[in-house]
Design a protein around this motif. Sequence first.
Motif, PDB file in Angstrom:
ATOM      1  N   GLY A  95       0.807  -1.111  -0.042  1.00 51.50           N
ATOM      2  CA  GLY A  95      -0.217   0.107   0.033  1.00 51.50           C
ATOM      3  C   GLY A  95       1.028   1.197   0.096  1.00 51.50           C
ATOM      4  O   GLY A  95       0.760   2.241  -0.729  1.00 51.50           O
ATOM      5  N   LYS A  96       1.934   1.211   0.802  1.00 49.44           N
ATOM      6  CA  LYS A  96       2.827   2.442   0.910  1.00 49.44           C
ATOM      7  C   LYS A  96       3.466   2.745  -0.494  1.00 49.44           C
ATOM      8  O   LYS A  96       3.794   3.731  -0.868  1.00 49.44           O
ATOM      9  CB  LYS A  96       3.909   2.289   1.858  1.00 49.44           C
ATOM     10  CG  LYS A  96       3.525   2.364   3.276  1.00 49.44           C
ATOM     11  CD  LYS A  96       4.568   2.492   4.433  1.00 49.44           C
ATOM     12  CE  LYS A  96       3.994   2.446   5.834  1.00 49.44           C
ATOM     13  NZ  LYS A  96       5.018   2.342   6.737  1.00 49.44           N
ATOM     14  N   LEU A 100      -0.551   5.588   0.185  1.00 55.40           N
ATOM     15  CA  LEU A 100      -1.954   5.127   0.825  1.00 55.40           C
ATOM     16  C   LEU A 100      -2.852   6.207   0.862  1.00 55.40           C
ATOM     17  O   LEU A 100      -3.901   6.025   1.521  1.00 55.40           O
ATOM     18  CB  LEU A 100      -1.638   4.426   2.019  1.00 55.40           C
ATOM     19  CG  LEU A 100      -1.301   2.916   2.179  1.00 55.40           C
ATOM     20  CD1 LEU A 100      -0.795   2.518   3.355  1.00 55.40           C
ATOM     21  CD2 LEU A 100      -2.417   2.090   1.593  1.00 55.40           C
ATOM     22  N   TRP A 101      -2.472   7.422   0.830  1.00 53.21           N
ATOM     23  CA  TRP A 101      -3.184   8.629   1.308  1.00 53.21           C
ATOM     24  C   TRP A 101      -3.505   9.770   0.592  1.00 53.21           C
ATOM     25  O   TRP A 101      -2.600   9.937  -0.236  1.00 53.21           O
ATOM     26  CB  TRP A 101      -2.303   9.110   2.683  1.00 53.21           C
ATOM     27  CG  TRP A 101      -2.953  10.206   3.767  1.00 53.21           C
ATOM     28  CD1 TRP A 101      -3.899   9.927   4.595  1.00 53.21           C
ATOM     29  CD2 TRP A 101      -3.132  11.633   3.107  1.00 53.21           C
ATOM     30  NE1 TRP A 101      -4.224  11.096   5.088  1.00 53.21           N
ATOM     31  CE2 TRP A 101      -3.801  12.058   4.283  1.00 53.21           C
ATOM     32  CE3 TRP A 101      -2.351  12.385   2.325  1.00 53.21           C
ATOM     33  CZ2 TRP A 101      -3.957  13.400   4.160  1.00 53.21           C
ATOM     34  CZ3 TRP A 101      -2.488  13.888   2.431  1.00 53.21           C
ATOM     35  CH2 TRP A 101      -3.310  14.350   3.548  1.00 53.21           C
ATOM     36  N   THR A 102      -4.670  10.508   0.987  1.00 51.90           N
ATOM     37  CA  THR A 102      -4.855  11.779   0.217  1.00 51.90           C
ATOM     38  C   THR A 102      -5.746  12.352   1.148  1.00 51.90           C
ATOM     39  O   THR A 102      -6.548  12.045   1.974  1.00 51.90           O
ATOM     40  CB  THR A 102      -5.500  11.622  -1.047  1.00 51.90           C
ATOM     41  OG1 THR A 102      -5.734  12.984  -1.719  1.00 51.90           O
ATOM     42  CG2 THR A 102      -6.820  10.726  -1.014  1.00 51.90           C
ATOM     43  N   LEU A 111      -1.528  11.460  -4.850  1.00 50.31           N
ATOM     44  CA  LEU A 111      -1.650   9.885  -5.067  1.00 50.31           C
ATOM     45  C   LEU A 111      -1.443   9.264  -6.124  1.00 50.31           C
ATOM     46  O   LEU A 111      -0.656   8.372  -6.249  1.00 50.31           O
ATOM     47  CB  LEU A 111      -3.149   9.468  -4.148  1.00 50.31           C
ATOM     48  CG  LEU A 111      -3.325   8.063  -4.284  1.00 50.31           C
ATOM     49  CD1 LEU A 111      -2.594   7.589  -3.140  1.00 50.31           C
ATOM     50  CD2 LEU A 111      -4.682   7.808  -4.313  1.00 50.31           C
ATOM     51  N   LYS A 335      -7.934   5.203  -1.228  1.00 48.81           N
ATOM     52  CA  LYS A 335      -7.055   4.096  -0.446  1.00 48.81           C
ATOM     53  C   LYS A 335      -7.638   2.683  -0.675  1.00 48.81           C
ATOM     54  O   LYS A 335      -7.349   1.813  -0.031  1.00 48.81           O
ATOM     55  CB  LYS A 335      -6.732   4.752   0.668  1.00 48.81           C
ATOM     56  CG  LYS A 335      -7.884   4.617   1.892  1.00 48.81           C
ATOM     57  CD  LYS A 335      -7.681   5.065   3.090  1.00 48.81           C
ATOM     58  CE  LYS A 335      -6.599   4.471   3.990  1.00 48.81           C
ATOM     59  NZ  LYS A 335      -7.053   3.053   4.496  1.00 48.81           N
ATOM     60  N   LEU A 340      -6.086   1.125  -5.326  1.00 46.00           N
ATOM     61  CA  LEU A 340      -4.867   1.008  -5.371  1.00 46.00           C
ATOM     62  C   LEU A 340      -4.058  -0.153  -6.154  1.00 46.00           C
ATOM     63  O   LEU A 340      -3.025  -0.135  -6.416  1.00 46.00           O
ATOM     64  CB  LEU A 340      -4.408   0.747  -3.693  1.00 46.00           C
ATOM     65  CG  LEU A 340      -4.727   2.011  -3.018  1.00 46.00           C
ATOM     66  CD1 LEU A 340      -4.363   1.874  -1.710  1.00 46.00           C
ATOM     67  CD2 LEU A 340      -3.962   3.203  -3.494  1.00 46.00           C
ATOM     68  N   GLY A 377       1.731   9.621   2.363  1.00 47.95           N
ATOM     69  CA  GLY A 377       1.375   8.286   2.562  1.00 47.95           C
ATOM     70  C   GLY A 377       1.787   7.637   3.823  1.00 47.95           C
ATOM     71  O   GLY A 377       1.437   6.665   4.168  1.00 47.95           O
ATOM     72  N   THR A 381      -4.775   7.540   8.216  1.00 50.86           N
ATOM     73  CA  THR A 381      -5.754   8.322   8.054  1.00 50.86           C
ATOM     74  C   THR A 381      -7.034   8.561   9.052  1.00 50.86           C
ATOM     75  O   THR A 381      -7.557   9.526   9.064  1.00 50.86           O
ATOM     76  CB  THR A 381      -6.779   7.838   6.714  1.00 50.86           C
ATOM     77  OG1 THR A 381      -6.865   6.356   7.097  1.00 50.86           O
ATOM     78  CG2 THR A 381      -5.521   7.729   5.821  1.00 50.86           C
TER      79      THR A 381
END
Length: 573
Positions: A95-96, A100-102, A111, A335, A340, A377, A381
């Motif tokens: 995921g990293k 993984l993040w926004t 992302l 995510k 992804l 990332g 979250t």
Amino acid sequence: MDTQGRERTENVDPADQWVVNPRTGEYELRLSPSAPQPTIPGPRGPAPGDTAGGAQGRRTAAPGREVPPRRRRRTAPEEPAPARRGRRPAKKSRGKKVLLWTGGTMAFVVLATGVGGYLYLEHLNDNIQSLPDDGAGTGGFQKDKAINILLIGTDKRTGDGNEGYGDAGSAGHADTTILLHVSKDRSNATALSIPRDLIVDVPDCPTTQEDGTEKVIPGSTGVRFNTSLGQDGRTPSCTMRTVTELTGVTPDNFMVADFNAVKTLTTAVDGVEVCLAKDIDDPDSHLKLSAGTHTIQGEQALAFVRTRHSVGFGGDLSRIEIQQQFLSALMRKLKSNDTLTSPSKMLKLAEAGTEALTVDSRLDSIGKLKDLGLELGKLNTKNLTFTTVPVEDNPAEKVKATVVLKEAPARQVFDMIANDVSFTEVKKKEKKEAAAVAARLKGAKSDPGEVRVRILNGGAPSGSAQLELNYLQTEAGVTKSENAGNAPEPLKRTTLEYAPDQADQARRLADILGLSGSAMKPGESVTNAQGLPTMTLTLGKDFKGAGVELDATSGKTPEGVQKSTADKVKCAE
């Protein structure tokens, strides 16, 4: 990328596409474990003899977009080293590797571009449009510091189908603005919405013109925040300066998007799921949805974030809440595993994101966006908090149309961001205070009406002691308080001195003011103007304003400040 390459990518586990770069020791994305990697040429410049306005040298905008007046030319990106297969990354880290993040109106683009940039760097670099920050930022985010990104959504009617949104003929004002703060340790983040109708002072703004010269656009006092962009030729760098003037926080970078960003990105992820607590039929935003959950994208998604008359109190603050709910839903979709782990969706996101985005000139390449995305990332979250600048109706207006700061809680919110304090519960860092010092805050507390204190000004702005006295007496219930003038000498930090038998009173006042145990100084009792024993509160240079928590590092969220976290589903009411 050719058809054959696309077919290979969609049938390959994403983890198999990550190989070790022998030069850097880091994993990088490759189109195929076995396929040779193409060289990536630098951006093409104008042919000899072409001018900036020539047919060959001129850069054209993507459909529905306008090219900003000025674009800094970048040097060719460095060619990657020959691929060499390394050990496959562990599945838990996959995921990293795809970010993984926004976390905001435009930050979601990071992302996508962070991954897509490896695949067709030149094309995506050419999609990105940039504008100078005119020295209004910090010089760009840094990996070892807290990050502050200013996200701006404009109301300019750019692109097909957007005639019914925003103001006709608008130059593109700051219609939706979010200051995204990511903590230094990347454990938490705060997305602070700034109301467009907030009355602020816009400072003088040195602004780069289309011909490369600089012009200082005069500032304005007592105007709507949204006029910090577009009005009188102001650019996003002026919005940056206005945010710094308002909050005391200087953004590192800015990102700007128009109406098409919402439409293209929600379409790229096949829609996001939103929840309504009641039926909505808003003729102004063209949104018509029944109560319950819906998956929306494109035109319908834009109508959702633009609606305001059918939710809450029908004003811009209600629209901010529905936008925050939408961004949380978009982040959860981005995510999710089905996004992804799909190379085709990530490519669509990269394309849509870079076409929808205008950034400052310090963030104008896929490489820089990728680096920012990798930092984002790292965030958990559930510790991303959406909140809004505390405001109240403008008392100067009979017909309420604008808002002003609710001073005490607003200053505390700004101070928490400036001091990198989370709005959510995160793992506590090692205490700096000794146990005996921290213990000063523990124990019984007197009623506010029993607290007796005199206030001295020990380095705070002139008049601060009286302002704090007014706050304590009228809002905090500490009626046995008095202004004792100036302290013998200035102090860096505010202190509260008290006798042992006044400890209960001291704990109550510390709780009201947000004082730490280190600010509490046990000592001898003094007397007030009536000859009664009293404590002494000395306001130091750290004093931010009446009612503002004096120790922002305590993490106490101001009373009345609404907040939500991105991991939770909330229905629009």
